[in-house]
Design a protein around this motif. Structure first.
Motif: not given
Length: 130
Positions: A61-68
């Motif tokens: 996650s970074n800021g208001r974004r997430t990668c799963i």
């Protein structure tokens, strides 16, 4: 690799499910680069995908974004285990960002994430059953 983008309370979530055991990395890497992931995170992602080991996953996650990323799994139970584990990281990141301390608010976030990914849960969690 399956890629789905969902939005939860203004938070963008890109979910990658590597169901083909093909080690596809391009879209995942692009997502991480767009999020300004460090070289060590990019290397970790590369190693995880290209290693092609079962039951592997990660969340960034970074800021208001997430990668799963959910790697290929050996059973429906392992798929669900990996997904729930990574969704917990997502919920923790969102709750921390917004300052949620209420267990009920965190519970609703978990439900929202599961609801938005229900199609993928059915498709990938049950593919072993068919």
């Amino acid at each position: 690799m399956t890629h789905r983008t969902i939005h939860i309370r203004g938070w963008r979530v890109d979910v990658f499910i590597d169901d083909l055991k093909d080690g596809s990395l391009y879209e995942l890497r692009r997502c991480l680069e767009e999020m300004d992931a460090s070289d060590s995170i990019l290397e970790e992602a590369n190693g995880l995908v290209m290693g092609n080991e079962p039951n592997q996953a990660f969340t960034f996650s970074n800021g208001r974004r997430t990668c799963i990323y959910i790697g290929w799994t050996t059973s429906p139970s392992e798929f669900l285990n990996s997904l729930v584990h990574e969704l917990r990281h997502l919920v923790d990141h969102i709750a921390k960002y917004y300052g949620f301390e209420n267990n009920e608010a965190v519970g609703y976030l978990s439900g929202d994430a599961a609801f938005l990914l229900a199609e993928d849960i059915c498709e990938h969690g049950c593919k072993h059953c068919n």
